[in-house]
Design a protein around this motif. Structure first.
Motif, PDB file in Angstrom:
ATOM      1  N   ASN A  86       0.851  -1.182   0.000  1.00 12.87           N
ATOM      2  CA  ASN A  86       0.000   0.000   0.000  1.00 12.87           C
ATOM      3  C   ASN A  86       0.885   1.228   0.000  1.00 12.87           C
ATOM      4  O   ASN A  86       2.070   1.168   0.355  1.00 12.87           O
ATOM      5  N   LEU A 389      -3.680   1.356  10.379  1.00 17.06           N
ATOM      6  CA  LEU A 389      -2.962   0.380   9.564  1.00 17.06           C
ATOM      7  C   LEU A 389      -2.471  -0.799  10.399  1.00 17.06           C
ATOM      8  O   LEU A 389      -2.526  -1.953   9.968  1.00 17.06           O
ATOM      9  N   THR A 398       2.843  -1.156   4.186  1.00 15.96           N
ATOM     10  CA  THR A 398       2.438   0.143   3.649  1.00 15.96           C
ATOM     11  C   THR A 398       3.641   1.071   3.553  1.00 15.96           C
ATOM     12  O   THR A 398       4.339   1.301   4.539  1.00 15.96           O
TER      13      THR A 398
END
Length: 529
Positions: A86, A389, A398
């Motif tokens: 991500n 997250l 991420t």
């Protein structure tokens, strides 16, 4: 207070000269640049020039984004999900290199604990430079990967109803990541322009003449973003209102949702203000009428953006968990007007006063000044992202980039230790003597003896950088830049090379070894940490 002249910078609205970078003239002929350890030799100047030409773009992480997405490469700690990484770009507004505690430690506790933690678990760049000393050109550059001069105007597009800064045929990072199956979203200030039309479908030159029940064209929703919640002019100019997927909306507290408006509702809720004293409650940067949504407050913008971003993630993890996401988050925190919320509450964003409410986080008054409160607000927002997250098992997978659009903005009460330079040609906000250490003095009685020193940044020799936002000197464009992909917290250290982040679409550049673990410098060499 020390025996220094403290400048009160509560200045009137700007003149016709718009924001741009200025070349400031020294008061005394031959005065050395403040912050320079020694004059550069001719060979050093040549080498630096070659570096700038050879490496106009060296933000490795963003270069790596498009190289990674087709490979399916990802990393994860035990218990976390794997897959393509991500991407979260978190850009603040007018926050300087020296505003971050990890880069420029202040007396007392850090006011950027989450940013400091990010720095310790990622890579921090000591010589990261925005492509301009003001925000509009930078926003175009980081979004498209182009130098500022490749857009419609070299100084950027400031008006929301001007033709788009993004020219036909130019891709954004969102466009490219969409092609690789990313779920994309944009939050915050755009400064990219757009095309507004009336009820007959004719293009109009001013958004106030447009049919605002329909979306405008050439906005971010047409440039690579599946979802957007934007403010075309940020928090400083008309329209002071949110646009969802490029359509005017109003936040309904009863439903906690943004709602598109009918023509009658626009006439009822979207205000046109001409009284100068009333306009000044919102902004001092607007000449002519100010257009503002009736329930808009500067204090609520950050909580509303954050609520929208966290809801996007919730929906993404529920409905699109097999796809990676890309969030382009353009925080308002740091820009004038300095209006930090007393309570930052993503559960009830319009309630910015009740600190006792469930979910409220105190912001106003936590630090010495209102400007540094907004710096703290950006830290709070980043912390909420990281919590979300981590809870979703996606923190390690991420890529997180924290940066700013330009150097530190001026504060309400500042003093310079060696004001031998004079910004005679500057915008009125920045005009006057400056130089040496920059001290921001407290605005709250509870912080009476506290200061914030050198928000514009310091060099490795601990000497202050010259200038601030809008200046051509380093204080105007040297910015914080932190990149994290996985990585564990460790002893803080800087990457070594000069970096400029104006280009983000460089899919063929190599990924530095160890970038994902936070253990390499900008050239991919093992770090000393």
């Amino acid at each position: 207070m020390p025996n220094k002249t403290v400048l009160d910078k509560r200045l009137p609205a700007p003149s016709r000269n718009d924001f741009r970078s200025y070349n400031h003239k020294p008061q005394v002929d031959g005065a050395p640049p403040v912050g320079a350890a020694r004059p550069q030799t001719f060979d050093e100047k040549i080498m630096k020039t070659k570096a700038l030409i050879k490496q106009p773009v060296l933000l490795y992480l963003l270069c790596a984004c498009t190289a990674l997405v087709s490979s399916g490469t990802g990393i994860a700690a035990e218990g976390e999900k794997t897959g393509r990484p991500n991407i979260l770009i978190f850009m603040t507004d007018d926050i300087g290199f020296g505003d971050i505690h990890a880069f420029n430690p202040q007396k007392g506790e850090s006011i950027t604990p989450n940013i400091d933690k990010l720095a310790k678990s990622g890579i921090s760049f000591h010589h990261a430079h925005s492509p301009a000393a003001v925000c509009a050109p930078t926003r175009y550059a980081i979004l498209t990967g182009n130098h500022v001069y490749r857009g419609r105007l070299p100084n950027g597009t400031w008006n929301p109803d001007a033709p788009s800064q993004i020219l036909n045929g130019q891709e954004t990072l969102g466009d490219r990541l969409q092609k690789y199956g990313y779920h994309t979203a944009f939050f915050g200030k755009t400064h990219l322009g757009g095309v507004f039309k009336n009820a007959e479908g004719k293009v109009v030159g001013n958004f106030s003449e447009a049919d605002l029940t329909r979306k405008f064209n050439d906005g971010v929703s047409e440039h690579g973003f599946d979802y957007s919640l934007s403010l075309p002019s940020g928090i400083q100019k008309s329209p002071l209102a949110f646009f969802q997927n490029d359509r005017l909306v109003r936040y309904e507290r009863a439903t906690s949702e943004f709602k598109p408006l009918t023509k009658e509702e626009i006439n009822q809720h979207f205000r046109r203000i001409t009284d100068e004293s009333e306009k000044s409650k919102y902004s001092t940067e607007v000449r002519g009428p100010l257009y503002v949504m009736d329930n808009y407050t500067t204090e609520s913008v950050g909580p509303l953006l954050m609520q929208g971003a966290l809801r996007f993630l919730d929906k993404h993890f529920k409905d699109d968990q097999d796809k990676p996401f890309y969030i382009h988050y353009m925080s308002q925190a740091g820009h004038r007007p300095y209006a930090p919320p007393s309570a930052f509450n993503v559960s009830d964003p319009l309630n910015t006063e009740d600190r006792s409410a469930h979910g409220a986080i105190r912001v106003k008054g936590v630090t010495p000044t209102k400007r540094t409160d907004m710096l703290y607000e950006s830290d709070v927002a980043l912390g909420l992202f990281m919590e979300k997250l981590k809870a979703a098992g996606q923190l390690q997978n991420t890529i997180i980039i924290y940066t700013s659009d330009n150097g530190a903005e001026i504060s309400e009460r500042i003093a310079w230790s060696n004001p031998t330079l004079d910004a005679v040609d500057a915008h009125p906000w920045y005009r006057g003597p400056y130089g040496g250490d920059r001290t921001e003095y407290a605005e709250y009685p509870s912080h009476a003896n506290e200061t914030h020193l050198n928000g514009q940044g310091v060099g490795l020799d601990k000497r202050a950088l010259r200038g601030m936002k809008s200046f051509v000197y380093e204080g105007g464009h040297r910015v914080p830049l932190i990149i994290r992909w996985g990585g564990e917290e460790r002893e803080f250290n800087f990457a070594s090379e000069y970096q400029s982040y104006q280009s983000v679409n460089q899919p063929h550049r190599p990924i530095p070894d160890g970038l994902h673990s936070g253990r390499s410098d900008s050239a991919g060499r093992p770090s000393s940490g």
